[in-house]
Design an enzyme around this catalytic site. Sequence first.
Site, PDB file in Angstrom:
ATOM      1  N   LEU A 139      31.989  35.664  37.430  1.00 48.84           N
ATOM      2  CA  LEU A 139      31.073  35.189  36.541  1.00 48.84           C
ATOM      3  C   LEU A 139      31.515  35.011  35.025  1.00 48.84           C
ATOM      4  O   LEU A 139      32.292  35.641  34.753  1.00 48.84           O
ATOM      5  CB  LEU A 139      29.725  36.116  36.522  1.00 48.84           C
ATOM      6  CG  LEU A 139      29.070  36.006  37.864  1.00 48.84           C
ATOM      7  CD1 LEU A 139      27.929  37.127  38.018  1.00 48.84           C
ATOM      8  CD2 LEU A 139      28.610  34.731  38.501  1.00 48.84           C
ATOM      9  N   ASP A 140      31.099  34.166  34.287  1.00 50.42           N
ATOM     10  CA  ASP A 140      31.503  33.703  33.024  1.00 50.42           C
ATOM     11  C   ASP A 140      30.908  35.059  32.062  1.00 50.42           C
ATOM     12  O   ASP A 140      30.086  35.664  32.740  1.00 50.42           O
ATOM     13  CB  ASP A 140      30.804  32.571  32.129  1.00 50.42           C
ATOM     14  CG  ASP A 140      31.079  31.200  33.020  1.00 50.42           C
ATOM     15  OD1 ASP A 140      32.299  31.268  33.708  1.00 50.42           O
ATOM     16  OD2 ASP A 140      30.492  30.364  33.045  1.00 50.42           O
ATOM     17  N   HIS A 141      31.554  35.216  31.311  1.00 54.89           N
ATOM     18  CA  HIS A 141      31.141  36.463  30.283  1.00 54.89           C
ATOM     19  C   HIS A 141      29.902  36.382  29.784  1.00 54.89           C
ATOM     20  O   HIS A 141      29.166  37.784  29.939  1.00 54.89           O
ATOM     21  CB  HIS A 141      32.103  36.793  29.110  1.00 54.89           C
ATOM     22  CG  HIS A 141      31.667  35.851  27.998  1.00 54.89           C
ATOM     23  ND1 HIS A 141      32.076  34.454  27.511  1.00 54.89           N
ATOM     24  CD2 HIS A 141      30.860  36.185  26.755  1.00 54.89           C
ATOM     25  CE1 HIS A 141      31.407  34.159  26.583  1.00 54.89           C
ATOM     26  NE2 HIS A 141      30.628  34.960  26.168  1.00 54.89           N
ATOM     27  N   HIS A 173      33.323  27.367  35.826  1.00 55.65           N
ATOM     28  CA  HIS A 173      31.944  26.747  34.901  1.00 55.65           C
ATOM     29  C   HIS A 173      31.087  25.663  35.634  1.00 55.65           C
ATOM     30  O   HIS A 173      30.657  24.704  34.980  1.00 55.65           O
ATOM     31  CB  HIS A 173      32.478  26.412  33.355  1.00 55.65           C
ATOM     32  CG  HIS A 173      32.951  27.377  32.463  1.00 55.65           C
ATOM     33  ND1 HIS A 173      32.602  28.558  32.403  1.00 55.65           N
ATOM     34  CD2 HIS A 173      33.906  27.037  31.630  1.00 55.65           C
ATOM     35  CE1 HIS A 173      33.415  29.110  31.735  1.00 55.65           C
ATOM     36  NE2 HIS A 173      34.268  28.078  31.169  1.00 55.65           N
ATOM     37  N   LYS A 202      27.550  24.995  34.539  1.00 55.40           N
ATOM     38  CA  LYS A 202      27.139  24.628  33.123  1.00 55.40           C
ATOM     39  C   LYS A 202      27.716  23.014  33.183  1.00 55.40           C
ATOM     40  O   LYS A 202      27.263  22.248  32.393  1.00 55.40           O
ATOM     41  CB  LYS A 202      27.959  25.601  32.304  1.00 55.40           C
ATOM     42  CG  LYS A 202      27.507  27.032  32.081  1.00 55.40           C
ATOM     43  CD  LYS A 202      28.185  27.810  31.573  1.00 55.40           C
ATOM     44  CE  LYS A 202      27.739  29.278  31.345  1.00 55.40           C
ATOM     45  NZ  LYS A 202      28.712  30.373  30.855  1.00 55.40           N
TER      46      LYS A 202
END
Length: 241
Positions: free
Chosen positions: A105-107, A188, A191
């Site tokens: 998962l992205d930060h 991503h 997004k």
Amino acid sequence: MKKLSLDRILQSQGFGTRKYCQELIAEGAVSIAGEVVTDYRSKIAADGLQFTLFDAEWTYREHLYVALNKPANFECSRKPSHHPGVLTLLPEQFSWRDVQPVGRLDHDTTGLLLMSDDGAFIHAQSSPRRHIPKIYVATTHAPVTTELVAAMLGGVKLHDEPEPLRAVSCRKIDEHQLEIVLEQGKYHQVKRMLAAAGNHCDALQRAAIGGLTLDALALKEGEWCYLNAAQMALLSASEAA
Ligand code: URA
């Protein structure tokens, strides 16, 4: 039933080198069923073994299968650069067992993250061929429109992807919230899909993997739990509950 010497058991659970585990045992730091065991050569049935180390209770686990409710500002990378790594949210000995996130998962993404030291499980769970649905809740900058939902379902073209990517399902939750179900896990992806469809993702949470939901786990942000057999079975459910 598998019998192992006590030093090997402790080492396998991530409590340090074999030598260090032998020292811990000799010092009287380990007890089983209320009895201190000081001989590290004792052969013990490992499966289901419960032991106490420095007053904390542990159960022997051949592999670790853990669910974490990831907070924002933690990185999934093995070598985090700007934020602490997600492993810092788990007991230290899990790192010694080479526990890794299952996918990333992205930060700034929050929510359900699986962690394990079982390479076969990580591989199977990450395989695009398994079509395991992942449910995301995105907070959008601009209001959610029927066109946005239609674009996510119809497919959006990302510049480095040969084919348009589409959500398996997508529904408006409220004016600025969208539930998106994906079966792929491209970089991503949520997004970039929202941006390609003309909106912007202000916040993202993973709410479920397969049939295992964050709600059912009832973990607060930063909390984790071991997964039991029933929860593991939900992970491979092809339809999210
Ligand atoms: N899609 C994203 O854009 N980010 C994530 O962290 C997960 C899915």
